[in-house]
Design an enzyme around this catalytic site. Structure first.
Site, short mmCIF file in Angstrom:
data_model
loop_
_atom_site.label_atom_id
_atom_site.label_comp_id
_atom_site.label_asym_id
_atom_site.label_seq_id
_atom_site.Cartn_x
_atom_site.Cartn_y
_atom_site.Cartn_z
N PRO A 10 21.70 58.84 83.54
CA PRO A 10 22.29 59.83 82.64
C PRO A 10 21.36 60.98 82.25
O PRO A 10 20.18 60.76 81.97
CB PRO A 10 22.65 59.01 81.40
CG PRO A 10 22.82 57.62 81.90
CD PRO A 10 21.89 57.47 83.06
N ARG A 18 17.23 70.78 80.30
CA ARG A 18 17.12 69.77 79.25
C ARG A 18 15.66 69.59 78.83
O ARG A 18 14.82 69.19 79.63
CB ARG A 18 17.63 68.46 79.85
CG ARG A 18 17.40 67.26 79.01
CD ARG A 18 17.65 65.98 79.80
NE ARG A 18 17.50 64.84 78.93
CZ ARG A 18 17.23 63.63 79.35
NH1 ARG A 18 17.08 63.37 80.64
NH2 ARG A 18 17.10 62.65 78.49
N ASN A 74 15.07 56.27 88.43
CA ASN A 74 14.83 56.76 87.08
C ASN A 74 16.15 56.57 86.33
O ASN A 74 17.05 57.40 86.45
CB ASN A 74 14.42 58.24 87.09
CG ASN A 74 14.14 58.73 85.67
OD1 ASN A 74 14.43 58.04 84.70
ND2 ASN A 74 13.59 59.93 85.57
N ALA A 77 18.05 57.01 79.95
CA ALA A 77 18.06 56.17 78.75
C ALA A 77 18.52 54.73 79.05
O ALA A 77 18.22 53.80 78.28
CB ALA A 77 18.95 56.80 77.68
N HIS A 80 16.30 51.55 78.83
CA HIS A 80 15.94 50.83 77.62
C HIS A 80 16.97 49.79 77.18
O HIS A 80 16.70 48.98 76.30
CB HIS A 80 15.68 51.85 76.49
CG HIS A 80 14.82 53.00 76.96
ND1 HIS A 80 13.54 52.81 77.43
CD2 HIS A 80 15.08 54.34 77.10
CE1 HIS A 80 13.03 53.99 77.80
NE2 HIS A 80 13.95 54.93 77.63
N ASP A 87 20.28 43.53 86.26
CA ASP A 87 20.84 42.45 87.08
C ASP A 87 21.10 42.90 88.51
O ASP A 87 20.86 42.15 89.46
CB ASP A 87 22.14 41.93 86.45
CG ASP A 87 21.89 41.03 85.25
OD1 ASP A 87 20.71 40.70 84.99
OD2 ASP A 87 22.87 40.67 84.57
N GLU A 98 10.25 51.80 89.63
CA GLU A 98 10.79 52.47 88.44
C GLU A 98 9.98 53.74 88.23
O GLU A 98 8.75 53.71 88.32
CB GLU A 98 10.62 51.53 87.23
CG GLU A 98 11.01 52.16 85.91
CD GLU A 98 10.60 51.30 84.71
OE1 GLU A 98 9.72 50.42 84.85
OE2 GLU A 98 11.15 51.54 83.63
N LEU A 101 9.71 60.61 84.38
CA LEU A 101 9.01 61.90 84.37
C LEU A 101 8.05 61.95 83.18
O LEU A 101 6.89 62.32 83.32
CB LEU A 101 10.03 63.04 84.29
CG LEU A 101 11.00 63.06 85.48
CD1 LEU A 101 12.19 63.96 85.18
CD2 LEU A 101 10.28 63.51 86.74
N SER A 102 8.56 61.58 82.01
CA SER A 102 7.71 61.53 80.82
C SER A 102 7.06 60.15 80.74
O SER A 102 7.37 59.27 81.55
CB SER A 102 8.56 61.78 79.57
OG SER A 102 9.44 60.69 79.35
N ARG A 107 6.37 58.03 73.32
CA ARG A 107 7.49 58.64 72.60
C ARG A 107 8.06 57.67 71.57
O ARG A 107 7.37 56.76 71.13
CB ARG A 107 8.52 59.12 73.63
CG ARG A 107 7.90 60.15 74.61
CD ARG A 107 8.86 60.58 75.68
NE ARG A 107 9.99 61.30 75.11
CZ ARG A 107 11.10 61.60 75.79
NH1 ARG A 107 11.21 61.23 77.07
NH2 ARG A 107 12.08 62.24 75.21
N ARG A 111 11.99 53.76 73.08
CA ARG A 111 11.76 54.00 74.52
C ARG A 111 10.66 53.08 75.08
O ARG A 111 10.35 53.14 76.26
CB ARG A 111 11.34 55.45 74.76
CG ARG A 111 12.42 56.47 74.45
CD ARG A 111 11.97 57.86 74.87
NE ARG A 111 12.68 58.88 74.14
CZ ARG A 111 13.82 59.45 74.54
NH1 ARG A 111 14.37 59.10 75.69
NH2 ARG A 111 14.41 60.37 73.81
C1 DQA Z 1 13.20 59.36 81.22
C2 DQA Z 1 12.73 58.72 79.91
C3 DQA Z 1 13.90 58.12 79.14
O1 DQA Z 1 13.45 57.58 77.91
C4 DQA Z 1 14.94 59.19 78.84
O2 DQA Z 1 16.04 58.63 78.19
C5 DQA Z 1 15.34 59.96 80.05
C6 DQA Z 1 14.31 60.37 80.98
C7 DQA Z 1 12.04 60.08 81.95
O3 DQA Z 1 12.18 60.35 83.13
O4 DQA Z 1 11.03 60.39 81.34
O5 DQA Z 1 16.50 60.31 80.22
O6 DQA Z 1 13.68 58.33 82.07
#
Ligand code: DQA
Length: 150
Positions: A10, A18, A74, A77, A80, A87, A98, A101-102, A107, A111
């Site tokens: 998402p 964004r 990726n 959200a 989390h 599954d 996994e 980006l951040s 944070r 998260r």
């Molecule tokens: C994210 C980190 C997640 O916490 C966040 O909800 C995202 C992006 C990232 O790539 O840093 O949508 O997965």
């Protein structure tokens, strides 16, 4: 089937617009191009899929069985709390990386938990768009080592 599936969850369709101070100014198309370029360098084909819907991501993971050697995901959200992604990945028979980006650990506390990490070979977090290169390199190392064992 030397191929990798790159899955994005998402809001990643909004990349570039964004919160660019967190996720960078590159669009999703630029992210995919970067990933494709590196995958091709290592001799892999890359297929990409983004969805804002958890079930569609689950479908993609199920369909990846026997089709892709690995998944770079990726989950946005869903990382989390997306237990159905957990599954589906647990039932996948290839490599799972996994990627974020951040760095979610820097944070908000919600998260800090990843339900995907326990079913991934490893996680690449906090390196922005460079994360694709790091993920594909890591993926390739795992595949090479597996080849040596057989
Ligand atoms: C994210 C980190 C997640 O916490 C966040 O909800 C995202 C992006 C990232 O790539 O840093 O949508 O997965």
């Amino acid at each position: 089937m030397k191929s990798i599936l790159l899955l994005m969850g998402p809001n990643l369709n909004m990349l570039g617009e964004r919160e660019p101070e967190i996720y960078g100014s590159e669009t999703i198309e630029e992210h995919v191009k970067q990933a494709e370029r590196v995958a091709n360098e290592f001799g892999y084909k890359l297929e990409h899929f983004q969805s804002n819907n958890e079930g569609e991501l689950v479908d993609q993971i199920q369909n990846a069985r026997g089709k892709h050697m690995g998944i770079i995901i990726n989950p946005g959200a869903l990382t989390h709390y997306g237990w159905s992604i957990h599954d589906a990945l647990a039932a996948f028979d290839g490599v799972v990386i996994e990627m974020h980006l951040s760095n979610p650990n820097q944070r908000e506390s919600w998260r800090h938990t990843s339900v995907v990490a326990p079913v991934a070979n490893g996680s690449i977090i906090g390196f922005g768009i460079h994360g694709y290169e790091l993920s594909i390199r890591a993926f390739h190392k795992i595949i090479e080592n597996d080849d040596q064992r057989t």
